[in-house]
Motif scaffolding. Structure first.
Motif, short mmCIF file in Angstrom:
data_model
loop_
_atom_site.label_atom_id
_atom_site.label_comp_id
_atom_site.label_asym_id
_atom_site.label_seq_id
_atom_site.Cartn_x
_atom_site.Cartn_y
_atom_site.Cartn_z
N ALA A 1 -1.02 -0.90 -4.98
CA ALA A 1 -1.62 -1.80 -4.00
C ALA A 1 -1.25 -3.26 -4.25
O ALA A 1 -0.86 -3.99 -3.31
N VAL A 2 -1.37 -3.71 -5.49
CA VAL A 2 -1.11 -5.12 -5.75
C VAL A 2 0.38 -5.44 -5.56
O VAL A 2 0.73 -6.52 -5.07
N ASN A 3 1.25 -4.49 -5.91
CA ASN A 3 2.68 -4.73 -5.70
C ASN A 3 3.03 -4.76 -4.22
O ASN A 3 3.83 -5.61 -3.79
N PHE A 4 2.44 -3.87 -3.44
CA PHE A 4 2.69 -3.90 -1.99
C PHE A 4 2.14 -5.20 -1.39
O PHE A 4 2.77 -5.81 -0.51
N ALA A 5 0.96 -5.61 -1.85
CA ALA A 5 0.34 -6.82 -1.32
C ALA A 5 1.19 -8.05 -1.66
O ALA A 5 1.35 -8.96 -0.82
N LEU A 6 1.74 -8.11 -2.86
CA LEU A 6 2.57 -9.24 -3.26
C LEU A 6 3.87 -9.26 -2.45
O LEU A 6 4.37 -10.33 -2.09
N ARG A 7 4.41 -8.07 -2.15
CA ARG A 7 5.59 -8.01 -1.30
C ARG A 7 5.30 -8.59 0.08
O ARG A 7 6.16 -9.22 0.71
N ARG A 8 4.06 -8.39 0.53
CA ARG A 8 3.65 -8.92 1.85
C ARG A 8 3.15 -10.36 1.76
O ARG A 8 2.76 -10.95 2.75
N GLN A 9 3.13 -10.91 0.54
CA GLN A 9 2.62 -12.26 0.30
C GLN A 9 1.19 -12.40 0.80
O GLN A 9 0.81 -13.41 1.38
N ASP A 10 0.40 -11.36 0.54
CA ASP A 10 -1.00 -11.37 0.96
C ASP A 10 -1.82 -12.19 -0.02
O ASP A 10 -1.80 -11.94 -1.23
N GLU A 11 -2.53 -13.17 0.50
CA GLU A 11 -3.32 -14.06 -0.37
C GLU A 11 -4.51 -13.34 -1.00
O GLU A 11 -5.11 -13.85 -1.95
N ASP A 12 -4.85 -12.17 -0.49
CA ASP A 12 -5.96 -11.40 -1.05
C ASP A 12 -5.47 -10.26 -1.95
O ASP A 12 -6.14 -9.23 -2.10
N ILE B 1 -7.95 -8.88 -4.54
CA ILE B 1 -9.03 -8.10 -3.95
C ILE B 1 -8.52 -6.73 -3.51
O ILE B 1 -9.20 -5.71 -3.69
N ILE B 2 -7.31 -6.70 -2.97
CA ILE B 2 -6.70 -5.43 -2.58
C ILE B 2 -6.49 -4.54 -3.80
O ILE B 2 -6.75 -3.33 -3.77
N GLN B 3 -6.04 -5.13 -4.90
CA GLN B 3 -5.87 -4.38 -6.14
C GLN B 3 -7.20 -3.80 -6.61
O GLN B 3 -7.29 -2.62 -7.00
N GLU B 4 -8.23 -4.60 -6.56
CA GLU B 4 -9.56 -4.16 -6.99
C GLU B 4 -10.11 -3.08 -6.06
O GLU B 4 -10.71 -2.10 -6.51
N ALA B 5 -9.86 -3.24 -4.76
CA ALA B 5 -10.33 -2.24 -3.79
C ALA B 5 -9.68 -0.89 -4.04
O ALA B 5 -10.33 0.15 -3.93
N ALA B 6 -8.38 -0.89 -4.36
CA ALA B 6 -7.70 0.37 -4.65
C ALA B 6 -8.24 1.01 -5.92
O ALA B 6 -8.40 2.23 -5.99
#
Length: 280
Positions: A132-143, A146-151
């Motif tokens: 999750a955190v790697n996908f979010a960083l690829r998307r440059q998601d500022e959250d 939180i996404i990592q924690e949610a997963a």
């Protein structure tokens, strides 16, 4: 321990609202170590504690739940991350709150199969959080955090079930292992009378956890890119939990890779290489 299905989801929520949440043995050891450092030097901070405990979804959940309760009584907004929760709680109160935590090994000492089942869910959650955190960083998601924690927390209801209703969860596990074609939600409904995803949402709402964290854990909102990041990471970790060569993983692989590739705007081959790097 709960040894038979409860009559409704409300009954399950009541059973878990104030239930004890045991922690991993490593968390117990780290707590003792950091408490000793704090007593000797006063140098422990929230970031240090968060880094140490963020691998433990049970500890993370308990801290967020504890702080959210204080926020609810004071009318404050609950923090969205573990480090924010520890900052709000304070270092001294944090250690006082966890003077005598219970290890999962002690809690489940009469249920070794449940310990094994619980650790498998935790391992799956850790893998999902890395995806999750790697996908979010690829998307440059500022959250991304939180996404990592949610997963990591996505399957916490299953973890609590292994802790407090091990015999029932063993029935669920046995049925799923006997026939991989079965859907988890169908077996949960048959054995427990509820969906664990529904239980998780209701518990998070009952505990007044941060709205963004609840949203990221709610698969029904999967059309939103942030929630979809969490959902796909959890799905990928679940399908590959027995290894990439497992027939179940092989069958799910094409759709999983295609969906992740669309999310992070990469080719399917590049996405597969990225997933292998993350999981390496």
């Amino acid at each position: 321990m709960i040894d038979r299905r409860l009559p409704s989801i409300s009954a399950w929520v009541d059973a878990y609202r104030d239930a004890l949440i045991p922690v991993l043995p490593g968390t117990l050891a780290d707590l003792h170590q950091f408490r000793d450092i704090e007593e000797r030097t006063g140098s422990v901070d929230a970031h240090t504690l968060s880094e140490a405990f963020s691998h433990d979804p049970l500890m993370t959940l308990d801290v967020l739940k504890r702080v959210a309760r204080h926020c609810r009584s004071s009318g404050a907004e609950p923090p969205e991350t573990l480090v924010g929760a520890i900052v709000m709680l304070g270092i001294g109160p944090f250690f006082r709150a966890y003077e005598q935590p219970v290890s999962i090994l002690d809690w489940l000492h009469e249920h070794p199969a449940a310990t094994s089942g619980l650790l498998k869910v935790i391992t799956r959650g850790r893998r999902a959080s890395r995806f999750a955190v790697n996908f979010a960083l690829r998307r440059q998601d500022e959250d991304a955090l939180i996404i990592q924690e949610a997963a990591l927390l996505h399957d916490f209801a299953e973890m609590l079930m292994w802790c407090h209703a091990p015999a029932l969860m063993q029935q669920v596990s046995d049925q799923l292992n006997a026939d991989h074609r079965l859907r988890s939600k169908d077996v949960q409904q048959d054995v427990l009378g509820i969906s664990l995803d529904d239980l998780a949402i209701q518990l998070m709402q009952q505990w007044s956890l941060p709205p963004l964290l609840i949203e990221c854990t709610d698969d029904r909102l999967a059309h939103h890119p942030r929630i979809r990041t969490t959902t796909l990471a959890v799905r990928l970790a679940r399908h590959s939990q027995h290894g990439w060569d497992d027939p179940h993983a092989q069958a799910a692989w094409p759709d999983d890779i295609a969906d992740v590739a669309a999310l992070i705007n990469l080719s399917k081959d590049a996405t597969w290489r990225l997933i292998q790097d993350i999981d390496g």
